[in-house]
Design a protein around this motif. Structure first.
Motif, PDB file in Angstrom:
ATOM      1  N   THR A 293       0.738  -0.797   3.360  1.00  0.00           N
ATOM      2  CA  THR A 293       1.364   0.472   3.001  1.00  0.00           C
ATOM      3  C   THR A 293       1.643   1.272   4.271  1.00  0.00           C
ATOM      4  OG1 THR A 293      -0.786   1.569   2.785  1.00  0.00           O
ATOM      5  CG2 THR A 293       0.138   0.537   0.810  1.00  0.00           C
TER       6      THR A 293
ATOM      7  N   TYR B 219      -1.767  -4.508   0.176  1.00  0.00           N
ATOM      8  CA  TYR B 219      -1.715  -5.025  -1.194  1.00  0.00           C
ATOM      9  C   TYR B 219      -1.067  -6.403  -1.133  1.00  0.00           C
ATOM     10  CZ  TYR B 219      -2.877  -0.366  -2.910  1.00  0.00           C
ATOM     11  OH  TYR B 219      -3.507   0.828  -3.169  1.00  0.00           O
TER      12      TYR B 219
ATOM     13  N   THR C  49      -1.909   5.973  -1.879  1.00  0.00           N
ATOM     14  CA  THR C  49      -1.686   4.618  -1.366  1.00  0.00           C
ATOM     15  C   THR C  49      -1.266   3.651  -2.475  1.00  0.00           C
ATOM     16  OG1 THR C  49      -3.986   3.930  -1.691  1.00  0.00           O
ATOM     17  CG2 THR C  49      -3.427   4.987   0.425  1.00  0.00           C
TER      18      THR C  49
ATOM     19  N   TYR D 263       0.367   1.057  -4.830  1.00  0.00           N
ATOM     20  CA  TYR D 263       1.339   0.015  -4.503  1.00  0.00           C
ATOM     21  C   TYR D 263       1.119  -1.155  -5.460  1.00  0.00           C
ATOM     22  CZ  TYR D 263       4.508  -2.419  -1.249  1.00  0.00           C
ATOM     23  OH  TYR D 263       5.584  -3.052  -0.676  1.00  0.00           O
ATOM     24  N   ASP D 264       2.134  -1.998  -5.618  1.00  0.00           N
ATOM     25  CA  ASP D 264       2.003  -3.173  -6.474  1.00  0.00           C
ATOM     26  C   ASP D 264       1.078  -4.199  -5.827  1.00  0.00           C
ATOM     27  OD1 ASP D 264       3.700  -2.175  -8.376  1.00  0.00           O
ATOM     28  OD2 ASP D 264       5.489  -3.103  -7.521  1.00  0.00           O
TER      29      ASP D 264
END
Length: 644
Positions: free
Chosen positions: A312, A307, A281, A283-284
């Motif tokens: 996501t 996020y 998972t 992510y930024d």
């Protein structure tokens, strides 16, 4: 009074010093350190005292502390008696379990010393290491047929270690006092300093005056100055004595200079059989939300994280309705726990830094508990008017952020009400039921609010509704057929800004109930059928217990809230017409959990950060609780101040 004590007089530190269902505190005997104002110098000095206290207090006789309490033992109690009592403070816990059965072994670590395992240490334990200044504040679980089947240790930082099977009768242990340990400055290190072989003993042998106690030197201006200077040659010299003290203090002084991420990264090893396709998972941004999908009474089928503002791609599947939690500002996930069995993850629980949790699935299989190895992780005036009407169909709520500024109503000509819609500030909610046709509408003026809702209901429907405002205006729609109702607030102040409602779950048969009462919730009682559903609920507001909901037959499980402690979450499970499990979580990370983890999961918490549980509502049929919903709001004092 020694030199440093003049700066930090009278400061108390909470903690827990023993187990066997006992919570206690050590009364300071020599230089009791208390007070509110902290300096950088004293903070670093405190770390040194904590590091050395296991050595300095060996062999000291400790009388029964003032802040001692004992939670009565539960279980049949056959076999040999045991105790985990040991010198020092608890810093770790290990628990062994029979797969899908009872607890088989317990072991505690005091400072750096593990006690002898209780019963057995066969197999791989589930383990939790406590951080600096973290202590155990609650022990809960279940017992049945001669054994402890489940045990959960909850810490002062909201983390927990949960092991075993949730089968049998519930128990919840916590201290009766808010704080339970004083930190004391040691009066001695060794009988003679020559008897010690470590750096601290060598330092005392070199620098300490003859006959001077350890506490006297450690609180002296010399030691204080050393700490103020920090790194490098202390006191600006390179003498062996100064370098030696630096060797002792280095782990303390340099602790605050550690860089942030990625050094504070840790990985909790994956559990489960691990067949199929790998996922991540990553992510930024920062995690701000969680969604989990489950098969009813079976395993976890999907996970999704948000996020910042971006969700996501769901892991595995997003089929059906997820259980969801939105994180508050500055709130982060600090623990992931659950159970796995036969190729699947059956249960998962996310715990946050504010003590809230999202728990989904069935407690079946082997337990796991994930949490970071580093302390730093990723960067009253409310009332409820009881619902009227037969209440068939799907439950609804118009709860939304902001203040009501408009109303729309739809009706069948010469018949019942078919649709309702409210506007909060500038945002219209989704219409309830239908918006077919032309509505009757009223726009509220500035500083105008709704102070009354009246009407009539008959034969399964609401036939008439009238909204009355604080300026004497009204919107009246429908036919005057049936039984009249009039709903208005019990307080002069109307609905608070920070109000939210968690929609009721359960089949909802029987009679409606509400626990609404004046004051703030200060206690909770729950009754359960053994190995079955919840049969009764009672809340205490200030010093007044409400009438028990449904029944008070038998002995309740009870939790008393401390000053400034309030309920921030209500979770549990419902199935086959009843609420089977309820858990109340407080702002101090404590919880009261009662019932059987059977059925579909629910998790209630306020949508706004400053709110707390004000009351519960739902239905009961005389045998048990058939539905439950939660009402949240900010608590205001009489002088209009928000109480935190």
């Amino acid at each position: 009074m020694t030199r440093l004590e003049r700066n930090v007089d009278n400061h108390v530190f909470p903690g827990v010093s023993s187990f066997d269902f006992s919570f206690s505190g050590t009364a300071a005997s020599a230089s009791k350190i208390t007070g509110v104002c902290w300096t950088v110098t004293f903070s670093k000095m405190l770390h040194l005292i904590l590091v050395l206290s296991g050595v300095c207090t060996v062999g000291m006789a400790m009388p029964l502390p003032d802040y001692y309490s004992y939670s009565m033992a539960v279980g049949d109690g056959s076999g040999t008696e045991y105790s985990t009592a040991y010198d020092g403070r608890i810093t770790g816990v290990r628990v062994w379990e029979h797969s899908n059965a009872y607890i088989r072994g317990i072991q505690l670590r005091y400072d750096g010393n593990w006690t002898t395992p209780v019963c057995t240490s066969y197999g791989n334990p589930l383990e939790m290491t406590l951080r600096d200044n973290e202590s155990i504040i609650q022990v809960s679980g279940k017992y049945y047929s001669g054994y402890i089947y489940e045990i959960m240790f909850v810490t002062s930082q909201g983390r927990s270690l949960k092991v075993g099977q949730p089968y049998g009768n519930s128990f919840n242990f916590y201290p009766t006092h808010d704080g339970s340990m004083y930190l004391e400055t040691p009066d001695s290190t060794f009988d003679t300093v020559e008897g010690g072989d470590d750096s601290f003993a060598k330092y005392l042998n070199t620098m300490q005056d003859n006959g001077e106690k350890a506490s006297a030197y450690l609180t002296s201006s010399d030691a204080e100055h050393c700490l103020q200077e920090g790194r490098g040659p202390i006191l600006g010299t390179d003498t062996p004595e100064d370098v030696l003290l630096l060797e002792v203090l280095r782990p303390v002084v340099e602790k605050d200079s550690q860089p942030a991420l990625p050094n504070y990264y840790s990985y909790s090893m994956a559990v489960g059989d691990g067949t199929g396709t790998e996922y991540s998972t990553a992510y930024d941004g920062r995690i701000t939300g969680v969604r989990v999908w489950e098969y009813s009474n079976a395993y976890i089928r999907g996970i999704q994280l948000r996020y910042d503002g971006n969700w996501t791609t769901p892991v595995c599947t997003s089929y059906g309705n997820p259980l969801e939690m939105t994180l508050h500002d500055s709130e982060s996930i600090i623990q992931v726990s659950g159970k796995y069995y036969s190729g699947y993850i059956y249960e998962i629980m996310f715990v946050t830094s504010q003590g809230r949790s999202l728990k989904v699935g069935q407690p079946y299989g082997t337990s796991f508990n994930f949490y970071p190895t580093q302390e730093r992780t990723l960067p009253n005036y409310y009332s409820y008017s009881m619902a009227v009407g037969d209440g068939s169909g799907t439950e609804y709520s118009t709860a939304y952020d902001g203040r009501i500024t408009g109303i729309r109503l739809w009706e069948y000509s010469n018949a019942y009400i078919r649709g309702i819609q409210l506007r909060y500030d500038g945002n219209w909610t989704t219409p309830v039921c239908t918006n077919n046709g032309n509505p009757l509408e009223m726009t509220l003026r500035d500083n105008e609010s709704i102070i009354q809702v009246s009407g009539k209901y008959y034969s399964g429907y609401i036939y008439e509704i009238m909204f009355v405002t604080s300026q004497g205006r009204s919107l009246k729609v429908g036919q005057p057929t049936g039984t009249s109702f009039n709903l208005y607030p019990t307080h002069d102040r109307t609905l608070p800004d920070y109000y939210s409602y968690s929609m009721a779950v359960g089949d909802g048969s029987g009679t409606e109930y509400s626990t609404a009462y004046d004051g703030r919730i200060s206690g909770v009682r729950l009754w359960e059928y053994s190995n079955a559903y919840i049969r009764g609920i009672q809340l205490r507001y200030d010093g007044n217990w409400t009438t028990p909901v449904c029944t008070s037959n038998g002995n309740p499980l009870e939790m008393t809230l401390r000053d400034s402690e309030f309920i921030i979450q209500v979770s549990g499970k419902y199935a086959s017409g009843y609420i089977y499990e309820i858990m109340f979580v407080t702002s101090q990370g404590r919880s009261l959990k009662v019932g059987q983890p059977y059925g579909t999961s629910f998790n209630f918490y306020p949508t706004l950060d400053g709110s707390e549980l004000r009351f519960l509502s739902g239905r009961q049929n005389g045998y048990g609780i058939t539905s439950i919903g939660a009402h949240w709001a900010v608590y205001y004092t009489d002088d209009d101040n928000v109480t935190a």
